[in-house]
Each structure stands twice: as C-alpha cells, then as structure tokens.
Design an enzyme around this catalytic site. Structure first.
Site, PDB file in Angstrom:
ATOM      1  N   THR A  71     -12.685   9.184   6.727  1.00 26.54           N
ATOM      2  CA  THR A  71     -12.008   7.976   6.239  1.00 26.54           C
ATOM      3  C   THR A  71     -12.434   6.743   7.038  1.00 26.54           C
ATOM      4  OG1 THR A  71     -10.078   8.290   7.640  1.00 26.54           O
ATOM      5  CG2 THR A  71     -10.007   9.306   5.453  1.00 26.54           C
ATOM      6  N   TYR A  72     -12.057   5.583   6.506  1.00 21.73           N
ATOM      7  CA  TYR A  72     -12.460   4.276   7.059  1.00 21.73           C
ATOM      8  C   TYR A  72     -11.211   3.408   7.134  1.00 21.73           C
ATOM      9  CZ  TYR A  72     -15.412   0.030   7.330  1.00 21.73           C
ATOM     10  OH  TYR A  72     -16.044  -1.134   7.705  1.00 21.73           O
TER      11      TYR A  72
ATOM     12  N   ALA B 202     -12.965  -2.049  -5.983  1.00 16.26           N
ATOM     13  CA  ALA B 202     -13.947  -1.012  -5.634  1.00 16.26           C
ATOM     14  C   ALA B 202     -15.176  -1.074  -6.533  1.00 16.26           C
ATOM     15  CB  ALA B 202     -13.288   0.366  -5.731  1.00 16.26           C
TER      16      ALA B 202
ATOM     17  N   LYS C 242     -14.846   1.842 -13.740  1.00 19.32           N
ATOM     18  CA  LYS C 242     -15.391   2.087 -12.393  1.00 19.32           C
ATOM     19  C   LYS C 242     -16.239   3.361 -12.398  1.00 19.32           C
ATOM     20  CE  LYS C 242     -12.390   3.419  -9.103  1.00 19.32           C
ATOM     21  NZ  LYS C 242     -11.386   3.350  -8.007  1.00 19.32           N
TER      22      LYS C 242
ATOM     23  N   ALA D 249      -9.028   0.332   6.675  1.00 18.72           N
ATOM     24  CA  ALA D 249      -9.167  -0.834   5.797  1.00 18.72           C
ATOM     25  C   ALA D 249      -9.466  -2.083   6.612  1.00 18.72           C
ATOM     26  CB  ALA D 249      -7.890  -1.027   4.991  1.00 18.72           C
TER      27      ALA D 249
ATOM     28  N   GLU E 242     -11.638  16.686   4.545  1.00 14.69           N
ATOM     29  CA  GLU E 242     -11.581  15.266   4.919  1.00 14.69           C
ATOM     30  C   GLU E 242     -11.060  15.115   6.345  1.00 14.69           C
ATOM     31  OE1 GLU E 242     -10.298  12.547   1.891  1.00 14.69           O
ATOM     32  OE2 GLU E 242      -8.941  11.573   3.316  1.00 14.69           O
TER      33      GLU E 242
ATOM     34  N   GLY F 192      -9.825  -0.496  -0.628  1.00 18.18           N
ATOM     35  CA  GLY F 192      -9.008  -0.650   0.584  1.00 18.18           C
ATOM     36  C   GLY F 192      -7.784  -1.459   0.219  1.00 18.18           C
ATOM     37  N   ASP F 193      -6.777  -1.398   1.080  1.00 19.16           N
ATOM     38  CA  ASP F 193      -5.540  -2.137   0.802  1.00 19.16           C
ATOM     39  C   ASP F 193      -5.616  -3.533   1.379  1.00 19.16           C
ATOM     40  OD1 ASP F 193      -4.017  -0.193  -0.598  1.00 19.16           O
ATOM     41  OD2 ASP F 193      -3.926   0.950   1.269  1.00 19.16           O
TER      42      ASP F 193
ATOM     43  N   GLN G 254      -6.289  11.099  -5.178  1.00 18.93           N
ATOM     44  CA  GLN G 254      -5.175  11.085  -4.252  1.00 18.93           C
ATOM     45  C   GLN G 254      -4.490  12.452  -4.345  1.00 18.93           C
ATOM     46  OE1 GLN G 254      -3.842  10.411  -1.530  1.00 18.93           O
ATOM     47  NE2 GLN G 254      -3.930   8.215  -1.897  1.00 18.93           N
TER      48      GLN G 254
HETATM   49  P1  FAD Z   1      -9.693  -0.159  -7.126  1.00 14.09           P
HETATM   50  O1  FAD Z   1     -10.435   0.831  -7.918  1.00 14.09           O
HETATM   51  O2  FAD Z   1     -10.305  -1.491  -6.948  1.00 14.09           O
HETATM   52  O3  FAD Z   1      -8.238  -0.301  -7.782  1.00 14.09           O
HETATM   53  C1  FAD Z   1      -7.187  -0.985  -7.128  1.00 14.09           C
HETATM   54  C2  FAD Z   1      -6.249  -1.577  -8.182  1.00 14.09           C
HETATM   55  O4  FAD Z   1      -6.923  -2.638  -8.861  1.00 14.09           O
HETATM   56  C3  FAD Z   1      -5.835  -0.594  -9.281  1.00 14.09           C
HETATM   57  O5  FAD Z   1      -4.512  -0.909  -9.655  1.00 14.09           O
HETATM   58  C4  FAD Z   1      -6.794  -0.909 -10.414  1.00 14.09           C
HETATM   59  O6  FAD Z   1      -6.267  -0.578 -11.704  1.00 14.09           O
HETATM   60  C5  FAD Z   1      -6.949  -2.403 -10.269  1.00 14.09           C
HETATM   61  N1  FAD Z   1      -8.214  -2.952 -10.766  1.00 14.09           N
HETATM   62  C6  FAD Z   1      -9.445  -2.404 -10.597  1.00 14.09           C
HETATM   63  N2  FAD Z   1     -10.373  -3.215 -11.122  1.00 14.09           N
HETATM   64  C7  FAD Z   1      -9.726  -4.305 -11.618  1.00 14.09           C
HETATM   65  C8  FAD Z   1     -10.133  -5.512 -12.264  1.00 14.09           C
HETATM   66  N3  FAD Z   1     -11.432  -5.747 -12.521  1.00 14.09           N
HETATM   67  N4  FAD Z   1      -9.178  -6.409 -12.619  1.00 14.09           N
HETATM   68  C9  FAD Z   1      -7.868  -6.178 -12.368  1.00 14.09           C
HETATM   69  N5  FAD Z   1      -7.414  -5.048 -11.754  1.00 14.09           N
HETATM   70  C10 FAD Z   1      -8.336  -4.128 -11.392  1.00 14.09           C
HETATM   71  N6  FAD Z   1      -8.162   3.543   2.032  1.00 14.09           N
HETATM   72  C11 FAD Z   1      -8.716   3.193   3.202  1.00 14.09           C
HETATM   73  O7  FAD Z   1      -8.424   2.110   3.729  1.00 14.09           O
HETATM   74  N7  FAD Z   1      -9.614   4.018   3.841  1.00 14.09           N
HETATM   75  C12 FAD Z   1      -9.987   5.209   3.313  1.00 14.09           C
HETATM   76  O8  FAD Z   1     -10.796   5.930   3.906  1.00 14.09           O
HETATM   77  C13 FAD Z   1      -9.420   5.605   2.069  1.00 14.09           C
HETATM   78  N8  FAD Z   1      -9.766   6.775   1.492  1.00 14.09           N
HETATM   79  C14 FAD Z   1      -9.237   7.107   0.278  1.00 14.09           C
HETATM   80  C15 FAD Z   1      -9.651   8.303  -0.314  1.00 14.09           C
HETATM   81  C16 FAD Z   1      -9.132   8.686  -1.548  1.00 14.09           C
HETATM   82  C17 FAD Z   1      -9.605   9.994  -2.194  1.00 14.09           C
HETATM   83  C18 FAD Z   1      -8.159   7.865  -2.195  1.00 14.09           C
HETATM   84  C19 FAD Z   1      -7.569   8.287  -3.516  1.00 14.09           C
HETATM   85  C20 FAD Z   1      -7.754   6.674  -1.616  1.00 14.09           C
HETATM   86  C21 FAD Z   1      -8.290   6.277  -0.382  1.00 14.09           C
HETATM   87  N9  FAD Z   1      -7.931   5.079   0.240  1.00 14.09           N
HETATM   88  C22 FAD Z   1      -8.485   4.721   1.442  1.00 14.09           C
HETATM   89  C23 FAD Z   1      -6.922   4.186  -0.368  1.00 14.09           C
HETATM   90  C24 FAD Z   1      -7.499   3.033  -1.206  1.00 14.09           C
HETATM   91  O9  FAD Z   1      -8.361   2.208  -0.450  1.00 14.09           O
HETATM   92  C25 FAD Z   1      -6.324   2.195  -1.707  1.00 14.09           C
HETATM   93  O10 FAD Z   1      -5.518   2.952  -2.579  1.00 14.09           O
HETATM   94  C26 FAD Z   1      -6.663   0.864  -2.342  1.00 14.09           C
HETATM   95  O11 FAD Z   1      -5.421   0.170  -2.567  1.00 14.09           O
HETATM   96  C27 FAD Z   1      -7.311   0.978  -3.709  1.00 14.09           C
HETATM   97  O12 FAD Z   1      -8.558   1.400  -3.608  1.00 14.09           O
HETATM   98  P2  FAD Z   1      -9.418   1.787  -4.919  1.00 14.09           P
HETATM   99  O13 FAD Z   1     -10.754   2.078  -4.441  1.00 14.09           O
HETATM  100  O14 FAD Z   1      -8.693   2.792  -5.741  1.00 14.09           O
HETATM  101  O15 FAD Z   1      -9.345   0.352  -5.681  1.00 14.09           O
END
Ligand code: FAD
Length: 286
Positions: free
Chosen positions: A48-49, A124, A164, A51, A17, A108-109, A174
């Site tokens: 990576t991207y 996501a 998902k 947010a 990565e 993304g955060d 992670q």
């Molecule tokens: P989601 O899958 O949407 O989950 C986020 C939260 O929402 C979780 O608590 C989940 O349980 C909850 N949730 C999901 N669906 C629902 C629903 N329908 N209703 C209620 N709650 C729900 N960030 C970046 O900005 N750029 C990157 O390049 C990047 N790369 C990453 C690579 C990896 C391998 C990992 C593990 C993380 C990466 N991240 C990156 C971080 C990630 O974007 C953040 O952790 C973000 O807060 C959550 O993303 P997610 O895709 O896991 O979200």
C-alpha cells in the site's frame, strides 16, 4: 517479466497485501512475514501507499526489495491526489528501472479536513492514463462492491468504474463480509459491457473495533450474524484473530466455488492468519 494480468488469466491466483512499515521493528516483522509467506509461493504481493505520498519512499523500498529478491512480483499501490505529474512520472520511471511492471492506480483520499490537496489529479482514471503514457505497465484499479463511500449513487459508481476499467487490466476489490456483494458488482459491470477480471479482496481481521471502523469508513456492511460473532470475541485478542481467520476461510471457500480469477488476502504484515487460512482450506503450497 511477470504480468499479473497473465497470471490471472491462468488463475486462480493467490496474493497478499502488505503495508509499508513505520518503524525499524515494523520493518523486521514485515521481513519475517514475507519470509514465512514466501513458503506459500504466492503469485504476487502488493504494497500500500500513504495517500498524498506519506509513504512514498518506504512503499518504494519494500516493493523494490521484494520484487528484486523474491520469486514473485511485487505491485506498488500508487495514489494521485495531491501529487504533481512530475512526481508521479519520477516514481513510475524508478519502478520501471527496477523491473516493476505492475501498478495499482488509485485516486487516494482527499484530506479529511476538506483542505485542498493540491497536485494535478482528482480521479484514478487520470492516473491510469498517465501510467500508460510512461510505459506498458499492467494496470490494476480499485473497485468497491458496496459502492465507493463518495459515490452519490450506485449507477454513477458503476458507470465511472466501468469507464476506469476500460483502460485497466484488472480490478482489486475492497473487502466485504458477504460474497453476494462481489457477485452483484461483477454482474452489474457485465451489464455495462465490462468483463475485465475483478480480483476479490479478503481481510482476515485481527481486531473487532478496527474491523468495525474500517467497515464503516468503506461502506462495507457487517451482517447481524457477524456482528454477534464479533461481540462474542471482542475482549479476547486471540479469539478475535481466530474468528477473523474463520470468516476469511468461509469467504474464500465460497469465492472459489464461483470460479474467481484469484484471491487477494490482506495479510496486515503478519503470516499466522494467512497460514491458518491455507491450512483450513487444505491448500498445499506449490
Ligand atoms: P476513483 O476511481 O477516482 O473513484 C473515487 C470516486 O470518484 C468514486 O465515487 C467514483 O465514482 C468517482 N469518480 C470517478 N471518476 C469520476 C469522474 N470522472 N467524475 C466524477 N466522479 C468520478 N488508498 C490509499 O491511500 N493507499 C492505498 O494503498 C490504497 N489501496 C487500496 C487498495 C484497494 C484494493 C482499494 C479498494 C482501495 C485502496 N485505497 C488506498 C483507497 C482509495 O484510494 C480510496 O478509496 C479513494 O477514496 C478512491 O480511490 P479510487 O482509486 O477508487 O478512486
């Protein structure tokens, strides 16, 4: 057309990565790292991207450059929070036009100050759906072995993750410091009827304060034994890097004993730690 899902099925894969560089010097050292790591013949790399789209064009340019000029595919990370549907479709169509067929779909955060990010998406899983609407991409998603920091509890974290994954081809995790967290994740998803491949992510840290900060942000527990090893090297950058390599080597060796589908190494835009991990494991590039 190389689909990472096919590579994982024939795995274990080896992947790295990178993050998009912020300066011309950063771009030069990333190219040098990619050159060196290409000698290890990785199965794929990811980029990576930022947010909210802060690295929209740099991520895109690095991915297109690697995907076009190297023998292995590059997979862009893409986040949806703060983006409109039209912005995401534009980027996905651009990737498709450049022969990119693999995407890591992330939420993304949200902004740290609690302000409204705007845009059309929250989770996501919504981006996973959109990516499938645009074309037949192989879609990866993120998984948190120790539960996502915003999840209110373990059960809902696993439920949303399994839902998902029902629309995705594989997950990337992670980083973690104990393989049992990864094993428990796979087991709990299995109990929910989900057997989608879960690719473990391993981070060879280079800075103790940074590793501790990132662990705290990501809900990643640092066991006491590792805290003590970190304390011993914290003031010495090279000894810290070496410890990062040793710890990563130990994790990878244990994961390989478990027959994992692959190993995803956070290269942090440098080659030396990855080369040393390969050396420690006695792996010869293909
Ligand atoms: P989601 O899958 O949407 O989950 C986020 C939260 O929402 C979780 O608590 C989940 O349980 C909850 N949730 C999901 N669906 C629902 C629903 N329908 N209703 C209620 N709650 C729900 N960030 C970046 O900005 N750029 C990157 O390049 C990047 N790369 C990453 C690579 C990896 C391998 C990992 C593990 C993380 C990466 N991240 C990156 C971080 C990630 O974007 C953040 O952790 C973000 O807060 C959550 O993303 P997610 O895709 O896991 O979200």
């Amino acid at each position: 057309m190389t689909r990472i899902s096919d590579l994982l099925a024939a795995g274990p894969t080896w992947s790295f990565e990178f993050f998009p560089p912020k300066t011309p010097e950063g771009a030069t050292s990333l190219r040098a790292a990619v050159d060196e790591l290409a000698t290890l013949a990785p199965d794929f790399v990811s980029v990576t991207y930022g947010a909210g789209g802060s690295t929209r064009s740099t991520t895109r340019d690095v991915v297109v450059e690697i995907n076009t000029n190297r023998a292995f595919p590059a997979m862009p990370h893409l986040t949806c929070v703060g983006h409109t549907r039209a912005e995401l479709v534009d980027l996905l169509e651009d990737y498709r036009a450049h022969g990119i067929h693999n995407v890591l779909a992330l939420a993304g955060d949200p902004p740290a100050d609690g302000s409204d990010p705007g845009g059309d998406y929250t989770y996501a899983s919504e981006l996973v759906e959109l990516v499938h609407e645009v074309d037949h991409f192989t879609v990866a998603v993120a998984a948190f072995p120790e539960v996502h920091p915003r999840s209110p509890d373990r059960a809902s974290d696993r439920r949303y993750l399994a839902a998902k994954l029902a629309g995705a081809d594989f997950a990337m995790t992670q980083f973690f410091w104990e393989v049992d967290h990864y094993r428990r994740l796979v087991e709990e998803l299995g109990e929910l009827g989900c057997d989608t491949p879960i690719l473990p992510g391993v981070m060879p840290f280079v800075n103790v304060a940074g590793a501790r900060r990132m662990s705290a942000m990501n809900n990643t527990h640092i066991p006491d034994s590792l805290q003590e090893r970190m304390d011993e090297v914290a003031d010495d950058p090279e000894a810290t890097r070496k410890l990062g390599v040793t710890v990563a080597t130990e994790l990878v060796a244990e994961l390989l004993e478990d027959d994992v589908c692959g190993i995803h190494l956070y290269a942090l835009n440098r080659a030396n730690s990855i080369l040393e991990i390969y050396d420690n494991l006695g792996i010869n590039p293909a």
